[in-house]
Scaffold this motif. Sequence first.
Motif, mmCIF file in Angstrom:
data_model
loop_
_atom_site.group_PDB
_atom_site.id
_atom_site.type_symbol
_atom_site.label_atom_id
_atom_site.label_comp_id
_atom_site.label_asym_id
_atom_site.label_seq_id
_atom_site.Cartn_x
_atom_site.Cartn_y
_atom_site.Cartn_z
ATOM 1 N N ASN A 71 -9.409 -12.642 -2.189
ATOM 2 C CA ASN A 71 -7.986 -12.292 -2.013
ATOM 3 C C ASN A 71 -7.807 -11.230 -0.926
ATOM 4 O O ASN A 71 -6.723 -10.674 -0.780
ATOM 5 N N TYR A 72 -8.867 -10.970 -0.164
ATOM 6 C CA TYR A 72 -8.894 -10.045 0.973
ATOM 7 C C TYR A 72 -8.933 -8.573 0.582
ATOM 8 O O TYR A 72 -9.032 -7.723 1.464
ATOM 9 N N SER A 73 -8.875 -8.265 -0.707
ATOM 10 C CA SER A 73 -9.045 -6.869 -1.101
ATOM 11 C C SER A 73 -10.476 -6.439 -0.822
ATOM 12 O O SER A 73 -11.357 -7.286 -0.562
ATOM 13 N N SER A 74 -10.714 -5.137 -0.878
ATOM 14 C CA SER A 74 -12.024 -4.650 -0.448
ATOM 15 C C SER A 74 -12.445 -3.430 -1.248
ATOM 16 O O SER A 74 -11.618 -2.749 -1.855
ATOM 17 N N GLU A 75 -13.741 -3.208 -1.265
ATOM 18 C CA GLU A 75 -14.321 -2.011 -1.854
ATOM 19 C C GLU A 75 -15.207 -1.324 -0.841
ATOM 20 O O GLU A 75 -15.873 -1.978 -0.029
ATOM 21 N N LEU A 76 -15.223 0.008 -0.925
ATOM 22 C CA LEU A 76 -16.183 0.809 -0.175
ATOM 23 C C LEU A 76 -17.060 1.509 -1.197
ATOM 24 O O LEU A 76 -16.551 2.164 -2.110
ATOM 25 N N ASN A 77 -18.356 1.339 -1.072
ATOM 26 C CA ASN A 77 -19.310 1.974 -1.964
ATOM 27 C C ASN A 77 -20.148 2.980 -1.182
ATOM 28 O O ASN A 77 -20.609 2.677 -0.078
ATOM 29 N N VAL A 78 -20.319 4.144 -1.780
ATOM 30 C CA VAL A 78 -21.187 5.140 -1.161
ATOM 31 C C VAL A 78 -22.193 5.589 -2.205
ATOM 32 O O VAL A 78 -21.826 6.054 -3.299
ATOM 33 N N ASN A 79 -23.472 5.420 -1.889
ATOM 34 C CA ASN A 79 -24.556 5.835 -2.781
ATOM 35 C C ASN A 79 -25.095 7.194 -2.380
ATOM 36 O O ASN A 79 -24.914 7.642 -1.241
ATOM 37 N N ALA A 80 -25.765 7.843 -3.324
ATOM 38 C CA ALA A 80 -26.444 9.116 -3.044
ATOM 39 C C ALA A 80 -25.528 10.066 -2.284
ATOM 40 O O ALA A 80 -25.846 10.507 -1.170
ATOM 41 N N LEU A 81 -24.408 10.380 -2.877
ATOM 42 C CA LEU A 81 -23.397 11.188 -2.206
ATOM 43 C C LEU A 81 -23.955 12.521 -1.727
ATOM 44 O O LEU A 81 -24.755 13.173 -2.413
ATOM 45 N N GLU A 82 -23.497 12.906 -0.540
ATOM 46 C CA GLU A 82 -23.846 14.187 0.047
ATOM 47 C C GLU A 82 -22.574 15.012 0.213
ATOM 48 O O GLU A 82 -21.473 14.468 0.254
ATOM 49 N N LEU A 83 -22.766 16.329 0.324
ATOM 50 C CA LEU A 83 -21.602 17.206 0.454
ATOM 51 C C LEU A 83 -20.731 16.810 1.654
ATOM 52 O O LEU A 83 -19.499 16.863 1.583
ATOM 53 N N ASP A 84 -21.389 16.387 2.744
ATOM 54 C CA ASP A 84 -20.657 16.023 3.961
ATOM 55 C C ASP A 84 -19.862 14.731 3.827
ATOM 56 O O ASP A 84 -19.113 14.372 4.733
ATOM 57 N N ASP A 85 -20.034 14.048 2.717
ATOM 58 C CA ASP A 85 -19.229 12.832 2.491
ATOM 59 C C ASP A 85 -17.822 13.184 2.030
ATOM 60 O O ASP A 85 -16.961 12.300 1.932
ATOM 61 N N SER A 86 -17.583 14.441 1.736
ATOM 62 C CA SER A 86 -16.235 14.873 1.348
ATOM 63 C C SER A 86 -15.285 14.610 2.517
ATOM 64 O O SER A 86 -15.494 15.121 3.628
ATOM 65 N N ALA A 87 -14.259 13.822 2.251
ATOM 66 C CA ALA A 87 -13.349 13.404 3.333
ATOM 67 C C ALA A 87 -12.230 12.570 2.735
ATOM 68 O O ALA A 87 -12.236 12.239 1.550
ATOM 69 N N LEU A 88 -11.295 12.212 3.606
ATOM 70 C CA LEU A 88 -10.267 11.240 3.258
ATOM 71 C C LEU A 88 -10.750 9.883 3.741
ATOM 72 O O LEU A 88 -11.110 9.731 4.905
ATOM 73 N N TYR A 89 -10.788 8.910 2.860
ATOM 74 C CA TYR A 89 -11.243 7.569 3.223
ATOM 75 C C TYR A 89 -10.026 6.661 3.339
ATOM 76 O O TYR A 89 -9.274 6.483 2.387
ATOM 77 N N LEU A 90 -9.881 6.104 4.516
ATOM 78 C CA LEU A 90 -8.716 5.286 4.830
ATOM 79 C C LEU A 90 -9.091 3.823 4.918
ATOM 80 O O LEU A 90 -10.108 3.462 5.508
ATOM 81 N N CYS A 91 -8.268 3.013 4.341
ATOM 82 C CA CYS A 91 -8.399 1.575 4.454
ATOM 83 C C CYS A 91 -7.261 1.080 5.336
ATOM 84 O O CYS A 91 -6.135 1.578 5.260
ATOM 85 N N ALA A 92 -7.561 0.118 6.185
ATOM 86 C CA ALA A 92 -6.541 -0.464 7.044
ATOM 87 C C ALA A 92 -6.692 -1.976 7.050
ATOM 88 O O ALA A 92 -7.805 -2.489 7.159
ATOM 89 N N SER A 93 -5.591 -2.673 6.933
ATOM 90 C CA SER A 93 -5.664 -4.132 6.986
ATOM 91 C C SER A 93 -4.980 -4.634 8.254
ATOM 92 O O SER A 93 -4.145 -3.943 8.852
ATOM 93 N N SER A 94 -5.359 -5.831 8.630
ATOM 94 C CA SER A 94 -4.795 -6.441 9.831
ATOM 95 C C SER A 94 -5.096 -7.928 9.798
ATOM 96 O O SER A 94 -5.785 -8.421 8.901
ATOM 97 N N LEU A 95 -4.584 -8.613 10.790
ATOM 98 C CA LEU A 95 -4.986 -9.994 11.011
ATOM 99 C C LEU A 95 -6.155 -9.985 11.972
ATOM 100 O O LEU A 95 -6.283 -9.075 12.810
ATOM 101 N N GLN A 96 -7.008 -10.939 11.893
ATOM 102 C CA GLN A 96 -8.136 -11.024 12.802
ATOM 103 C C GLN A 96 -7.630 -11.235 14.227
ATOM 104 O O GLN A 96 -6.742 -12.021 14.472
ATOM 105 N N GLY A 97 -8.191 -10.497 15.170
ATOM 106 C CA GLY A 97 -7.737 -10.625 16.556
ATOM 107 C C GLY A 97 -7.546 -9.255 17.156
ATOM 108 O O GLY A 97 -7.093 -8.318 16.497
#
Lengths: 113, 115
Positions: A71-97
């Motif tokens: 259905n085009y939804s998505s997941e982002l997985n991050v393993n073994a988290l580090e302190l520097d992974d602290s951030a805002l994670y943005l998802c963006a959708s579009s049409l291919q092209g």
Amino acid sequence: ETGVTQSPTHLIKTRGQQVTLRCSSQSGHNTVSWYQQALGQGPQFIFQYYREEENGRGNFPPRFSGLQFPNYSSELNVNALELDDSALYLCASSLQGDNSPLHFGNGTRLTVT
Amino acid sequence: AQSVSQHNHHVILSEAASLELGCNYSYGGTVNLFWYVQYPGQHLQLLLKYFSGDPLVKGIKGFEAEFIKSKFSFNLRKPSVQWSDTAEYFCAVNSEGGATNKLIFGTGTLLAVQP
């Protein structure tokens, strides 16, 4: 039309843990991109998914992985988290092209302690 | 490696003042150029874009940007800012041949417009 929605909005994890972030793309969009935005920085490209496969990757280690569903939804997985992974994670959708603009969600604020 | 530089990190203007935000990129080939804006509490949204043709592009809310290839620049302008233009502005580039819609962003410029 329904915009890009991300969940959760905020998340606190401990170093070494794993995290899964979720994104529902805008109606009609078949491509999902993920970006990491550290404090005071611009968004940095993590990877993009199209037809359920990774379609381009930025300079991020393999512990950053993703999925795209039929259905085009998505997941982002991050393993073994580090302190520097602290951030805002943005998802963006579009049409291919190359000329299709990105539509961003509000992001997930991840804090790693 | 490609990069995008935004020279002004924080800009404070009074209403009706003119605005110009600088953006330079480093890439010698064909590029697509974008300005995105993030209003307080909202998501990033496209302000304007340049792919080809007229180097002066007009976007929403009275913004425009000029692509100067010889200077590797894509500066954003608005003749008269309003309080509602208070936001963070990001310049971005997408290079031909890169992953589709993979954007390289600058560090952003925080604009505060005082009434």
